[in-house]
Structure formats: C-alpha cells, structure tokens
Design an enzyme around this catalytic site. Sequence first.
Site, PDB file in Angstrom:
ATOM      1  N   HIS A 284       1.030  -1.229   0.125  1.00 32.14           N
ATOM      2  CA  HIS A 284      -0.098  -0.083  -0.244  1.00 32.14           C
ATOM      3  C   HIS A 284       0.910   1.312  -0.116  1.00 32.14           C
ATOM      4  O   HIS A 284       1.791   1.411   1.120  1.00 32.14           O
ATOM      5  CB  HIS A 284      -0.803  -0.006   1.189  1.00 32.14           C
ATOM      6  CG  HIS A 284      -2.130   0.952   1.087  1.00 32.14           C
ATOM      7  ND1 HIS A 284      -1.965   2.065   0.966  1.00 32.14           N
ATOM      8  CD2 HIS A 284      -3.431   0.690   0.933  1.00 32.14           C
ATOM      9  CE1 HIS A 284      -3.050   2.870   0.666  1.00 32.14           C
ATOM     10  NE2 HIS A 284      -4.159   1.828   0.680  1.00 32.14           N
ATOM     11  N   ASP A 325      -6.863  -6.070   2.000  1.00 31.31           N
ATOM     12  CA  ASP A 325      -7.741  -6.884   1.161  1.00 31.31           C
ATOM     13  C   ASP A 325      -7.211  -8.465   1.409  1.00 31.31           C
ATOM     14  O   ASP A 325      -8.100  -9.424   1.388  1.00 31.31           O
ATOM     15  CB  ASP A 325      -7.272  -6.745  -0.414  1.00 31.31           C
ATOM     16  CG  ASP A 325      -8.044  -5.354  -0.701  1.00 31.31           C
ATOM     17  OD1 ASP A 325      -9.035  -5.179  -0.381  1.00 31.31           O
ATOM     18  OD2 ASP A 325      -7.096  -4.514  -1.224  1.00 31.31           O
TER      19      ASP A 325
END
Length: 386
Positions: A284, A325
């Site tokens: 990320h 996720d």
Amino acid sequence: MVWLTAAQALEVLNVRPQTLYANVSRGKIRARADEGDPRRSLYHRDDVLRMARRANGRRKVDIVSSEAMQYGDPVLASAISTAANGKLLYRGHDAARLADHASLEDAAALLWQCDRIEAAPALAAARTDAGADSALAAGLLVLARRSAAAAPSLGRPLTELRTEAAGVLAALVDAMAGIGDGAISLRLARRWHAEQHADLIRRALVLMADHELNASTFATRVAISTGASLAAGVLAGFTTLTGPLHGGAAREFAQLIAQAQTGNASDAVRDWLASDRPLPAFGHPLYSDGDPRARALLRHLPKMQPYEALAIAAEQQAGELPNIDYALSLLTAHCGLPQEAPFVLFAVGRCVGWLAHALEQVQANRLIRPRARYTGPAEILNAGIY
C-alpha cells in the site's frame, strides 16, 4: 512493475544519480540486486513515486497541476481521517485500537460527530434485492432507488442530514445483510451463519470505516459537491468501489490463490508479476512498513495455506506486505464466509466514511471541478470537415 531500473527511477525523480543513492542509503528508497545482472540494482516503485511527489514543489505549476489526479493528490482539507506515521487515525483516534472495542455504529458516531447511531428499524418496503443474485446488485438497486427520490444535500440543516445519513446506511445494510435488527456486525454474522465470528466481523467493519481520500471517497465528494443527495453520493462511491484496483481487489486475489493451489505460491507470485499486473492484496503506497489495518485484523486470525506462503513469496519477490484485502480474504476463508464477504465488509464499513465525507463536503459548499491539461492537436482550420 514493482521494481524500477536506475534509469527509470532517475527519470521519475528528475535528480542526479548521487541523490538517488543517498535516498537509498538513508532508507527512504528500498533497493535490491537485479536477478538478471547482480551488478545492477533495482528500486522500489512506490518509494520512488513517494519521493517524486515530495519534490513536486520545485516543479513547474502546469506539471504539478497535471499530476494532481495521480496517487497522493489532489489534496482536500478534511478532519475525518488520515494515514500518518504508519497508523490510520479517525478524528485523531487510532483505528486499530478502536477496532478492539468499538462497533461500526460507534465509528459512525465518531466520524459524523453525533450521538451513537442506533440500528434503524427495518421496513419491508426498504428491501429492494428481490431477485438480485448478489449483495452487489442489491446494494446498487437500493442506492439507485433512494437517489432517484432523495432531496439535494445543499442548504439543509446538518442535524437533518445526519438523520438521512443513518437512513442511507440502514438501507444499504438491509439490502446487503438482510432485514433484521441489532448491531450491523451481528446482522452480517447471522446472514452468513457465522454468529461465532461476529467479533471478527465487527473488527473488520470498524477498520474499513474510512481511509482518507481514496478513489471511492473522492467520487462521493465530487458528487456531493454538486449538491447531489447523500444517497447519490454514496452510490457514486459504491460504483467506484467495484473496480479491481479498489474494493474489487479480493476477486483478483482469489485468482492468485487459485494459481497457488494448483501449483505453488512462489510460482504464482512470479507469474503474476511477470504479467505486469499489480499484485493484489499486497502493498500500500501510504504504508511503507505494512498496512496497520491488516496487522490489526491478522493478529486475530490463524495462519492458513496458501495465504501464508503467498505472503512470504510476495515479500521476497516484490518487497510487499499483506494489506487489508489480504486480511479480509483470510478472514473469509477462516470463518467460512461466502465469496462476496470481502466486498460486503468493505462496502458496508466504508459507507460510514462516505457519509462522513458527504456531510463534510456539504459544509464546505464548494464545487470540485478539476481542469484538464489538453494534450490533443491545436485548433484545426479549413479542414473540410463540417
């Protein structure tokens, strides 16, 4: 492409090689040896892009403006949440710590700056997913129908809008979790026959409540800036969430899991990276040391295969750590939830954040209207086209 060559990194940064090497030595840019040529080094793409954005202040205004829609910009003033120092903060509160005890309703009260949000009584008329074959379809239907009938958001008292926000959230929950009563996390647990895992579902929802100015939140704010209703703003965010680079990442990760199950995790990651597609569920740009939301959830989940092997391979081959996720997918597998559970948890949780940003945007009372930097041909005269 996760790793860049020196030439590619220097082109992005627009600096001398010595500056690149200095950033590597200071730990600001990760580097590794090139497997094809050990004499050369490769540089982590996200670190290079982050350093390039920090240097934007020294670049021409038109270039900076044209890049304002790339990751990390545009910047809008907001008091709702931020990713800072490796943490996610909701109005100054560490989201990971909130997830230890708070409900999604508590998170809504914090982000909307109001009293506790009570579960709204379900109405039979609110159920709009009859015949819908998925929670996604049910969510789209209920939001579209509310958008068609709802009043514009501008020029209305904030207390009235908060009440409407609670109604929009309740309608989406009814559509995606089924009509019922009680806490949202418990309703989802009942829907999925996973009451014993209600606390894990609660934690996940709180961690998903908001995440600064992500793509779906920006879409919500753009819609609300025109005066659109709260339901229409949430619908804009909801549709944006379906993309594979956002809330649809779990579907991409399911493909990677399937490849690992038919072969092995290392080859699955290597083949995926070779296809030049972003590795789903890992990394990320806001968190160089790993997604704190994932860490907060993974602490309460067991290690399972091939998830654990994929995490090892992703870190070894791409330098990426699991993100939220990954955690939502592992939670789904551990709890025996339906395949659509990661998206439902993402959408229901994030609806709280969309509505918080919608309320804030109404108060800003300012249209969001970026300009385009035209790259087409100049005016064409006497071309014989009528």
